[in-house]
Design a protein around this motif. Sequence first.
Motif, PDB file in Angstrom:
ATOM      1  N   LEU A  60     -13.217 131.182  20.027  1.00 10.17           N
ATOM      2  CA  LEU A  60     -14.464 131.587  20.683  1.00 10.17           C
ATOM      3  C   LEU A  60     -14.844 130.716  21.883  1.00 10.17           C
ATOM      4  N   ARG A  61     -14.018 129.749  22.243  1.00 11.13           N
ATOM      5  CA  ARG A  61     -14.351 128.841  23.337  1.00 11.13           C
ATOM      6  C   ARG A  61     -14.550 129.569  24.661  1.00 11.13           C
ATOM      7  N   ALA A  62     -13.762 130.604  24.914  1.00  9.04           N
ATOM      8  CA  ALA A  62     -13.895 131.339  26.172  1.00  9.04           C
ATOM      9  C   ALA A  62     -15.212 132.115  26.217  1.00  9.04           C
ATOM     10  N   GLN A  63     -15.664 132.624  25.086  1.00 11.89           N
ATOM     11  CA  GLN A  63     -16.901 133.410  25.048  1.00 11.89           C
ATOM     12  C   GLN A  63     -18.142 132.532  24.945  1.00 11.89           C
ATOM     13  N   GLU A  64     -18.045 131.447  24.210  1.00 13.09           N
ATOM     14  CA  GLU A  64     -19.186 130.544  23.980  1.00 13.09           C
ATOM     15  C   GLU A  64     -18.793 129.100  24.330  1.00 13.09           C
ATOM     16  N   PRO A  65     -18.652 128.757  25.612  1.00 14.05           N
ATOM     17  CA  PRO A  65     -18.185 127.414  25.967  1.00 14.05           C
ATOM     18  C   PRO A  65     -19.216 126.320  25.684  1.00 14.05           C
ATOM     19  N   GLN A  66     -20.500 126.656  25.600  1.00 22.58           N
ATOM     20  CA  GLN A  66     -21.526 125.634  25.403  1.00 22.58           C
ATOM     21  C   GLN A  66     -21.728 125.266  23.924  1.00 22.58           C
ATOM     22  N   THR A  67     -21.158 126.020  22.975  1.00 23.30           N
ATOM     23  CA  THR A  67     -21.356 125.756  21.553  1.00 23.30           C
ATOM     24  C   THR A  67     -20.423 124.638  21.108  1.00 23.30           C
ATOM     25  N   PRO A  68     -20.980 123.557  20.535  1.00 18.67           N
ATOM     26  CA  PRO A  68     -20.125 122.447  20.092  1.00 18.67           C
ATOM     27  C   PRO A  68     -19.400 122.796  18.791  1.00 18.67           C
ATOM     28  N   ILE A  69     -18.340 122.059  18.530  1.00 16.44           N
ATOM     29  CA  ILE A  69     -17.542 122.308  17.323  1.00 16.44           C
ATOM     30  C   ILE A  69     -18.338 122.000  16.057  1.00 16.44           C
ATOM     31  N   ALA A  70     -19.309 121.111  16.146  1.00 17.93           N
ATOM     32  CA  ALA A  70     -20.137 120.786  14.982  1.00 17.93           C
ATOM     33  C   ALA A  70     -20.906 122.010  14.475  1.00 17.93           C
ATOM     34  N   THR A  71     -21.267 122.893  15.372  1.00 15.28           N
ATOM     35  CA  THR A  71     -21.956 124.121  14.971  1.00 15.28           C
ATOM     36  C   THR A  71     -21.044 124.992  14.121  1.00 15.28           C
ATOM     37  N   TYR A  72     -19.795 125.097  14.521  1.00 16.67           N
ATOM     38  CA  TYR A  72     -18.843 125.893  13.744  1.00 16.67           C
ATOM     39  C   TYR A  72     -18.537 125.221  12.408  1.00 16.67           C
ATOM     40  N   ASP A  73     -18.499 123.903  12.402  1.00 20.31           N
ATOM     41  CA  ASP A  73     -18.276 123.169  11.164  1.00 20.31           C
ATOM     42  C   ASP A  73     -19.423 123.431  10.180  1.00 20.31           C
ATOM     43  N   LEU A  74     -20.654 123.399  10.676  1.00 24.68           N
ATOM     44  CA  LEU A  74     -21.815 123.690   9.844  1.00 24.68           C
ATOM     45  C   LEU A  74     -21.783 125.140   9.356  1.00 24.68           C
ATOM     46  N   MET A  75     -21.387 126.055  10.231  1.00 26.96           N
ATOM     47  CA  MET A  75     -21.314 127.463   9.858  1.00 26.96           C
ATOM     48  C   MET A  75     -20.308 127.679   8.729  1.00 26.96           C
ATOM     49  N   VAL A  76     -19.154 127.048   8.821  1.00 28.06           N
ATOM     50  CA  VAL A  76     -18.131 127.187   7.778  1.00 28.06           C
ATOM     51  C   VAL A  76     -18.643 126.607   6.463  1.00 28.06           C
ATOM     52  N   THR A  77     -19.297 125.454   6.518  1.00 26.52           N
ATOM     53  CA  THR A  77     -19.836 124.840   5.303  1.00 26.52           C
ATOM     54  C   THR A  77     -20.901 125.727   4.660  1.00 26.52           C
ATOM     55  N   LEU A  78     -21.782 126.294   5.476  1.00 29.16           N
ATOM     56  CA  LEU A  78     -22.803 127.195   4.943  1.00 29.16           C
ATOM     57  C   LEU A  78     -22.191 128.448   4.319  1.00 29.16           C
ATOM     58  N   LEU A  79     -21.165 128.971   4.931  1.00 24.85           N
ATOM     59  CA  LEU A  79     -20.499 130.148   4.365  1.00 24.85           C
ATOM     60  C   LEU A  79     -19.836 129.829   3.028  1.00 24.85           C
ATOM     61  N   ILE A  80     -19.304 128.636   2.892  1.00 27.46           N
ATOM     62  CA  ILE A  80     -18.706 128.222   1.619  1.00 27.46           C
ATOM     63  C   ILE A  80     -19.789 128.118   0.549  1.00 27.46           C
ATOM     64  N   VAL A  81     -20.919 127.507   0.891  1.00 28.35           N
ATOM     65  CA  VAL A  81     -22.025 127.380  -0.069  1.00 28.35           C
ATOM     66  C   VAL A  81     -22.552 128.766  -0.458  1.00 28.35           C
ATOM     67  N   LEU A  82     -22.729 129.634   0.523  1.00 30.83           N
ATOM     68  CA  LEU A  82     -23.184 130.997   0.225  1.00 30.83           C
ATOM     69  C   LEU A  82     -22.173 131.759  -0.628  1.00 30.83           C
ATOM     70  N   GLY A  83     -20.904 131.519  -0.411  1.00 25.61           N
ATOM     71  CA  GLY A  83     -19.871 132.149  -1.236  1.00 25.61           C
ATOM     72  C   GLY A  83     -19.965 131.714  -2.692  1.00 25.61           C
ATOM     73  N   VAL A  84     -20.229 130.428  -2.913  1.00 26.74           N
ATOM     74  CA  VAL A  84     -20.388 129.927  -4.287  1.00 26.74           C
ATOM     75  C   VAL A  84     -21.629 130.535  -4.933  1.00 26.74           C
ATOM     76  N   VAL A  85     -22.741 130.564  -4.203  1.00 26.59           N
ATOM     77  CA  VAL A  85     -23.984 131.127  -4.750  1.00 26.59           C
ATOM     78  C   VAL A  85     -23.808 132.610  -5.076  1.00 26.59           C
ATOM     79  N   PHE A  86     -23.227 133.352  -4.165  1.00 26.73           N
ATOM     80  CA  PHE A  86     -22.998 134.780  -4.394  1.00 26.73           C
ATOM     81  C   PHE A  86     -22.046 134.994  -5.566  1.00 26.73           C
ATOM     82  N   GLY A  87     -21.003 134.193  -5.660  1.00 26.63           N
ATOM     83  CA  GLY A  87     -20.044 134.310  -6.760  1.00 26.63           C
ATOM     84  C   GLY A  87     -20.674 134.018  -8.109  1.00 26.63           C
ATOM     85  N   LEU A  88     -21.535 132.990  -8.175  1.00 24.49           N
ATOM     86  CA  LEU A  88     -22.213 132.685  -9.432  1.00 24.49           C
ATOM     87  C   LEU A  88     -23.208 133.770  -9.810  1.00 24.49           C
ATOM     88  N   ALA A  89     -23.875 134.356  -8.814  1.00 22.77           N
ATOM     89  CA  ALA A  89     -24.784 135.477  -9.091  1.00 22.77           C
ATOM     90  C   ALA A  89     -23.999 136.676  -9.616  1.00 22.77           C
TER      91      ALA A  89
END
Length: 177
Positions: A60-89
């Motif tokens: 996504l660097r070509a489409q969103e050059p101003q977004t830092p990699i830390a944002t994507y790292d946080l997004m991946v971590t949140l998706l993992i947490v949401l996956g666990v919550v959804f799976g337990l539900a």
Amino acid sequence: MNPWTPPVPPVPEQPMPDDVRTASQLWWGAVVLGVVRLLAGMWTRFEHRHTIARNIYDQLRAQEPQTPIATYDLMVTLLIVLGVVFGLALAAAALAVVHQLRRGKPWARTLLDVAAVVLVIGGVNSMFGLGAISGTGEMLAGAAAILQAVVAAGAVFLCRRTESNGYFKVNGNRLPR
């Protein structure tokens, strides 16, 4: 004026067959194996979250050059947490359906039959994909998927036996209390 109809005697309680009791215990085991599979898979993703975030960043660097990699790292971590919550539900909902199976509800048996088909397909897929495993978490998730498929297939078999069919037929026609 409505004609009077005499009250219908209630259908006598039918004891739960041993096959249905065993099938519900097998479904409990399948749900526990599903939670093990979920946690092992998500732990593997959590260990590789930086690599996943880097791959998303590179794409996504070509489409969103101003977004830092830390944002994507946080997004991946949140998706993992949401996956666990959804799976337990989902596991909690499956246990609620297993409870209804014990009560002899035919719709619960049908839902669990469909779930068993999905689990068996996933188990076969895991069995043929075992050569591509690269870590302990993936191996644990694959083994849990295979065991989950076997346990679910056994539970479906027990719920379709003659004595079990009679139990579901009687309880399916009973009015709720």
